[in-house]
Every structure is written in structure tokens, then in C-alpha cells.
Motif scaffolding. Structure first.
Motif, mmCIF file in Angstrom:
data_model
loop_
_atom_site.group_PDB
_atom_site.id
_atom_site.type_symbol
_atom_site.label_atom_id
_atom_site.label_comp_id
_atom_site.label_asym_id
_atom_site.label_seq_id
_atom_site.Cartn_x
_atom_site.Cartn_y
_atom_site.Cartn_z
ATOM 1 N N LYS A 132 0.809 -1.221 0.000
ATOM 2 C CA LYS A 132 0.000 0.000 0.000
ATOM 3 C C LYS A 132 0.845 1.276 0.000
ATOM 4 O O LYS A 132 0.289 2.370 -0.135
ATOM 5 C CB LYS A 132 -0.922 0.012 1.229
ATOM 6 C CG LYS A 132 -1.963 -1.112 1.240
ATOM 7 C CD LYS A 132 -2.984 -0.927 0.128
ATOM 8 C CE LYS A 132 -4.009 -2.058 0.111
ATOM 9 N NZ LYS A 132 -4.885 -2.050 1.281
ATOM 10 N N SER A 133 2.166 1.133 0.130
ATOM 11 C CA SER A 133 3.001 2.328 0.205
ATOM 12 C C SER A 133 4.465 1.951 -0.009
ATOM 13 O O SER A 133 4.837 0.766 0.050
ATOM 14 C CB SER A 133 2.851 2.991 1.577
ATOM 15 O OG SER A 133 3.345 2.132 2.594
ATOM 16 N N ILE A 134 5.305 2.953 -0.206
ATOM 17 C CA ILE A 134 6.744 2.729 -0.323
ATOM 18 C C ILE A 134 7.320 2.169 0.983
ATOM 19 O O ILE A 134 8.106 1.211 0.940
ATOM 20 C CB ILE A 134 7.477 4.033 -0.719
ATOM 21 C CG1 ILE A 134 6.949 4.579 -2.053
ATOM 22 C CG2 ILE A 134 8.980 3.798 -0.783
ATOM 23 C CD1 ILE A 134 7.259 3.763 -3.265
ATOM 24 N N GLU A 136 5.898 0.271 3.156
ATOM 25 C CA GLU A 136 5.498 -1.130 3.238
ATOM 26 C C GLU A 136 6.341 -1.987 2.299
ATOM 27 O O GLU A 136 6.716 -3.120 2.633
ATOM 28 C CB GLU A 136 4.010 -1.276 2.898
ATOM 29 C CG GLU A 136 3.450 -2.660 3.160
ATOM 30 C CD GLU A 136 1.959 -2.739 2.914
ATOM 31 O OE1 GLU A 136 1.492 -3.826 2.483
ATOM 32 O OE2 GLU A 136 1.259 -1.731 3.128
ATOM 33 N N PHE A 151 1.413 -1.753 -6.324
ATOM 34 C CA PHE A 151 1.187 -0.647 -5.386
ATOM 35 C C PHE A 151 -0.300 -0.311 -5.401
ATOM 36 O O PHE A 151 -0.831 0.148 -6.406
ATOM 37 C CB PHE A 151 1.998 0.574 -5.806
ATOM 38 C CG PHE A 151 3.485 0.400 -5.679
ATOM 39 C CD1 PHE A 151 4.124 0.632 -4.465
ATOM 40 C CD2 PHE A 151 4.253 -0.005 -6.764
ATOM 41 C CE1 PHE A 151 5.504 0.485 -4.343
ATOM 42 C CE2 PHE A 151 5.625 -0.161 -6.657
ATOM 43 C CZ PHE A 151 6.254 0.076 -5.441
ATOM 44 N N GLY A 153 -2.051 1.714 -2.973
ATOM 45 C CA GLY A 153 -2.412 2.744 -1.997
ATOM 46 C C GLY A 153 -3.415 3.720 -2.593
ATOM 47 O O GLY A 153 -3.086 4.439 -3.548
ATOM 48 N N ASP A 156 -6.547 9.261 -0.350
ATOM 49 C CA ASP A 156 -7.301 9.337 0.902
ATOM 50 C C ASP A 156 -8.663 9.991 0.653
ATOM 51 O O ASP A 156 -8.736 11.193 0.355
ATOM 52 C CB ASP A 156 -6.509 10.139 1.924
ATOM 53 C CG ASP A 156 -7.136 10.147 3.302
ATOM 54 O OD1 ASP A 156 -8.323 9.770 3.429
ATOM 55 O OD2 ASP A 156 -6.438 10.549 4.260
ATOM 56 N N GLY A 168 -0.588 12.742 -1.376
ATOM 57 C CA GLY A 168 -0.327 11.676 -0.425
ATOM 58 C C GLY A 168 -0.123 10.319 -1.064
ATOM 59 O O GLY A 168 0.492 9.430 -0.469
ATOM 60 N N ALA A 169 -0.633 10.134 -2.282
ATOM 61 C CA ALA A 169 -0.532 8.830 -2.955
ATOM 62 C C ALA A 169 0.456 8.825 -4.112
ATOM 63 O O ALA A 169 0.729 7.774 -4.693
ATOM 64 C CB ALA A 169 -1.920 8.421 -3.466
ATOM 65 N N ASN A 170 1.007 9.973 -4.453
ATOM 66 C CA ASN A 170 1.768 10.118 -5.691
ATOM 67 C C ASN A 170 3.101 9.393 -5.699
ATOM 68 O O ASN A 170 3.582 8.973 -6.755
ATOM 69 C CB ASN A 170 1.994 11.608 -5.988
ATOM 70 C CG ASN A 170 2.667 11.836 -7.314
ATOM 71 O OD1 ASN A 170 2.277 11.274 -8.326
ATOM 72 N ND2 ASN A 170 3.708 12.656 -7.308
ATOM 73 N N GLN A 172 4.022 6.429 -4.904
ATOM 74 C CA GLN A 172 4.030 5.069 -5.438
ATOM 75 C C GLN A 172 4.061 5.059 -6.962
ATOM 76 O O GLN A 172 4.597 4.130 -7.577
ATOM 77 C CB GLN A 172 2.822 4.283 -4.925
ATOM 78 C CG GLN A 172 1.483 4.868 -5.300
ATOM 79 C CD GLN A 172 0.327 4.184 -4.583
ATOM 80 O OE1 GLN A 172 0.415 3.029 -4.189
ATOM 81 N NE2 GLN A 172 -0.775 4.906 -4.427
ATOM 82 N N GLY A 176 7.784 4.431 -7.369
ATOM 83 C CA GLY A 176 7.515 3.049 -6.974
ATOM 84 C C GLY A 176 8.362 2.041 -7.720
ATOM 85 O O GLY A 176 8.960 1.125 -7.121
#
Length: 453
Positions: A132-134, A136, A151, A153, A156, A168-170, A172, A176
Motif C-alpha cells: 500500500k506504500s513505499i 510497506e 502498489f 495505496g 485518501d 499523499g498517494a503520488n 508510489q 515506486g
């Protein structure tokens, strides 16, 4: 708010009367009744189409916008050379589940990410690891070696500001693949950056670490990301076939396109306004960022229509290569510094042609206070928020030269339905909302060139 009133006739070549309320009303009336922004955007989207840096479409857009600004009689129109990356998609992008016990073979809606090195026609197959994230991913370490990292994630959904959720999601998407490659992964898949569940994949730029292999990186739609995640939870040995044909070719010569009306009293003080002329190679680049470019040109066109002579120099700038390199913005700032130019402000529209609700800014406390002092002049047009921090990617390189950096802030809720997709077409833009944005930008340029910052 105190107004400075001077009784001057608004005739060609005569300085503008500083009755701010009436002049801003004039700007809005002209744009909403007979503006050119929407029809110009139609031509850019329908006659030229998508405009990835280095492509024939980008070259056509450069020449057309140059001719458009010349036709409006701007004082100066010129091309500013810039070498840009030249990435080509090269063929159909494929992400296919090969061994689902429930569905068998399942092809997912996919697009390779920009600047990605493709697999070639032979493709590759591997087992999938979901993160779900870098952070992780880094926790898994060597467990991803020889596998395809997925990936997943989401943006939000609790963030009311869609751009905050995007930010916030960029990571990955942008790094990524590079991070997965460090750990020995053979490929990466990323959930598209959208705040809705739909079947449209979103491309976007990603960058490699030059010290590690360039593994293929593709995005899948949010709907298919949900499906893949569910199937992985039921069948951990799921395998996927990836095929893409992307290739980074030699840099190509392109151009920023600049139109200028020279100031009558302080011509050395410059206000730049515009957007990025390039787009991704899917859709038509209507919201991202044909809208901002046409709004920037409209600012100067309205000045010519009114016969207004600004006190300070105003420029419409069509920056090239924001999407996968930011070369145009960097080159513009570099040349400005070399020439000793003095930008007092730069305004970028790159958040879509939606209903404008305010302006964000980055600058000194004094600069931002001056901007916010104009809030009462914008509130009658429902542009109410001048307090947000921000600016824009293409104007960012100007920051160390001291100008106030300003971003037009539209309502962001629908932007990520279209961002970097085949759905970003002319029909997705509302004429009135686009024109309201153009009017707001013109009004702000008017205040800046009259009062300074």
C-alpha cells in the motif's frame, strides 16, 4: 477597502483608470459574453489533440499558439528553445492475470507510466506482491525479488482537497518502480491516482534510479486494482503477464511560446501568466493543461480588446514539458536569471478548467498580505479563498528570483476523473467555468500590473 479613483478615459494607448471594481466588472462582462477561451480550447483539443513533449502534436501546438498570439497583435511573440525528453508509448499496454482459479485469464485496463522502459513484444510473467506504500515495500525487502510489485495505496477519500489526497498517494507512481527495482522486483503495477472507482487507467510520469534496472511500470484502473487485490487475497500465487513498448529516445528541440504586452511605466517589472502546452499522449489534454494555456492567452487578448496599456509588462507563457520533465519551466527561469529580468509575479493555471474558487500563493508575508487584501474585489465573483499556500510546477523554478508565485485554484473534486486519461477531452470542460477562470486570472493580472506587489 479604499479605492484609488482617477478619471481617465479607457482609450487605446491610454493608461487604465484605477477604478478597480468597475474595471474588474468590465473584464468579467467581456469574457462571459464574448470570450475566446472556449473556442480556442476547442481548436487545440480537436484540431491538434494530445501533445506529449517531443511529439508532432507538441510541435503543432507550438506553431499554432505562436500564430494565435500574433493574430491578437501582442507587442512581441517569440519561441524560447528548450531540449525536451522524447518518450514514446510504442504500442498497446497489457496487464493480464493468467491463472485466476475463479476467472481464468483476465485482462485489466492498463496504461504504461510515462518515461517507462517497456518489456517489448515478449512481455514478462511473474507472481504479484501487493503493498500500500513505499514504506510497506521496504519492509518486505528481499521478499519481492523476482516478482511484480502491485502498489495499491488509494487516494485518501477523507481529504476534501483532492490535490492533497493526490500528493499523499503520488510517490508510489513517481518512484515506486525505482524502489521496487532496488529490491530485485522485475516489474511494477500501480493503482491509478483517482478518487473514484472507475475503469479508466491514469498514466503519469515516473522516474528511475540510474543505478538499478529499468523495470516496466504500468498503471491499472481503480476498479481493476480492487479486483486484483480481492483475487490476491483469495489466491496468493496469482501470476500476471505484463507487456509494454515504451522507449525513451534522444532529446528533441521544442519551445516555450511567449507573448508579451510591454508595460508603459515599469516595463522592467514582469508578470507571467499561463500553463503548460504539453499533455500526455492519451485524451486531448483539455483540463491538463489546455485550459490553463488558453486562459493565459485570453488575459492578454482582453487587454488588446479594451485598448488597455498595462503599467507593468505582462506575458502569456506556454511552458513545454511539464508532464515528464519540467524542462520548459526550468529553461524559462534560467533565461530570466541570465537576462537579469525582474518577475514580480507569476500565475499558473494547471488544476483544470473548473469553477475558480481562489488563488494559492508562495512568497513573502508582505506579498501574500497584498494579495489577500484584494479578496473583497473577488468575492462578488465567488472567488473567495486567497489564503491557501501554493503556486505551480512550471513557475516554481522562478522562486529564488523573488516573485510572488500564484496558482489558480478551481474546485478540485472532479479533476481526478480526467487527469492523465483518455477522458481528458474538450467535452469534459464547461464553457462558463473555463471563462470564469480566465476572467479571474485577468482581474488578478490587472491588479498586479496596476499596484505591483
Amino acid at each position: 477597502m479604499r479605492k484609488l479613483l482617477f478619471l481617465l478615459f479607457l482609450l487605446p494607448g491610454i493608461s487604465i483608470a484605477q477604478d478597480h471594481e468597475s474595471n474588474i466588472r468590465k473584464i468579467y462582462d467581456a469574457e462571459l459574453s464574448a470570450g475566446h477561451t472556449y473556442n480556442n480550447l476547442r481548436y487545440l483539443c480537436k484540431e491538434i489533440g494530445n501533445r506529449l513533449a517531443g511529439s508532432p502534436g507538441a510541435a503543432a501546438a507550438v506553431e499554432w499558439t505562436r500564430q494565435l498570439m500574433e493574430s491578437y497583435g501582442f507587442d512581441t511573440v517569440y519561441l524560447q528553445p528548450v531540449m525536451v525528453p522524447h518518450w514514446v508509448r510504442g504500442g498497446k499496454d497489457i496487464v493480464r492475470i493468467t491463472n485466476s482459479e475463479k476467472h481464468g485469464s483476465v485482462e485489466l485496463s492498463a496504461l504504461a507510466l510515462g518515461n517507462t522502459q517497456g518489456t517489448g513484444p515478449s512481455g514478462l510473467v511473474g507472481e504479484v506482491v501487493e503493498v500500500k506504500s513505499i514504506p510497506e515495500l521496504k519492509e518486505l525487502g528481499e521478499k519481492v525479488r523476482g516478482k511484480i510489485v502491485f502498489f495499491n495505496g488509494p487516494m485518501d477519500p477523507t481529504k476534501v482537497d483532492a490535490f492533497e489526497a493526490y500528493g499523499g498517494a503520488n510517490a508510489q507512481r513517481s518512484i515506486g518502480a525505482a524502489e521496487a527495482s532496488k529490491l530485485g522486483a522485475i516489474g511494477s503495477i500501480v493503482r491509478s491516482l483517482s478518487n473514484t472507482i472507475n475503469d479508466i487507467p491514469h498514466t503519469g510520469s515516473q522516474r528511475y534510479n540510474p543505478d538499478f534496472p529499468k523495470i516496466p511500470a504500468l498503471a491499472i484502473s481503480t476498479q481493476d486494482a480492487e479486483l486484483l487485490s480481492t483475487l490476491l487475497s483469495e489466491q496468493p500465487d496469482l501470476r500476471i503477464y505484463l507487456e509494454s513498448h515504451g522507449e525513451m529516445k534522444a532529446d528533441k528541440l521544442s519551445y516555450n511560446v511567449v507573448g508579451e504586452i510591454r508595460g508603459s511605466e515599469k516595463p522592467e517589472e514582469i508578470i507571467a501568466v499561463g500553463g503548460h502546452l504539453d499533455s500526455w499522449d492519451v485524451g486531448e489534454g483539455a483540463h491538463d493543461d489546455g485550459a490553463g494555456c488558453m486562459q493565459g492567452i485570453e488575459v492578454l487578448r482582453l487587454y488588446k480588446e479594451f485598448g488597455w496599456k498595462p503599467k507593468r509588462t505582462i506575458r502569456a507563457v506556454m511552458w513545454m514539458n511539464e508532464e515528464n520533465g519540467l524542462r520548459g519551466g526550468q529553461e524559462y527561469a534560467k533565461i530570466a536569471k541570465e537576462k537579469g529580468e525582474k518577475h514580480i509575479a507569476a500565475i499558473e493555471s494547471d488544476s483544470g478548467g473548473f469553477l475558480p474558487i481562489g488563488f494559492s500563493s508562495t512568497g513573502t508575508e508582505e506579498q501574500r498580505a497584498k494579495l489577500m487584501s484584494w479578496t473583497p474585489l473577488f468575492k462578488p465573483y465567488q472567488v473567495w479563498n486567497l489564503e491557501k499556500a501554493g503556486g505551480g510546477a512550471d513557475i516554481g523554478p522562478l522562486r529564488d528570483q523573488g516573485p510572488l508565485l500564484i496558482g489558480l485554484e478551481p474546485d478540485s473534486q472532479k479533476y481526478f476523473l480526467y487527469h492523465h486519461t483518455e477522458a481528458d477531452v474538450f467535452e469534459a470542460v464547461d464553457q462558463r467555468e473555463l471563462e470564469l477562470g480566465a476572467a479571474a486570472m485577468t482581474a488578478l493580472v490587472y491588479l498586479l500590473e496596476q499596484e505591483g506587489i
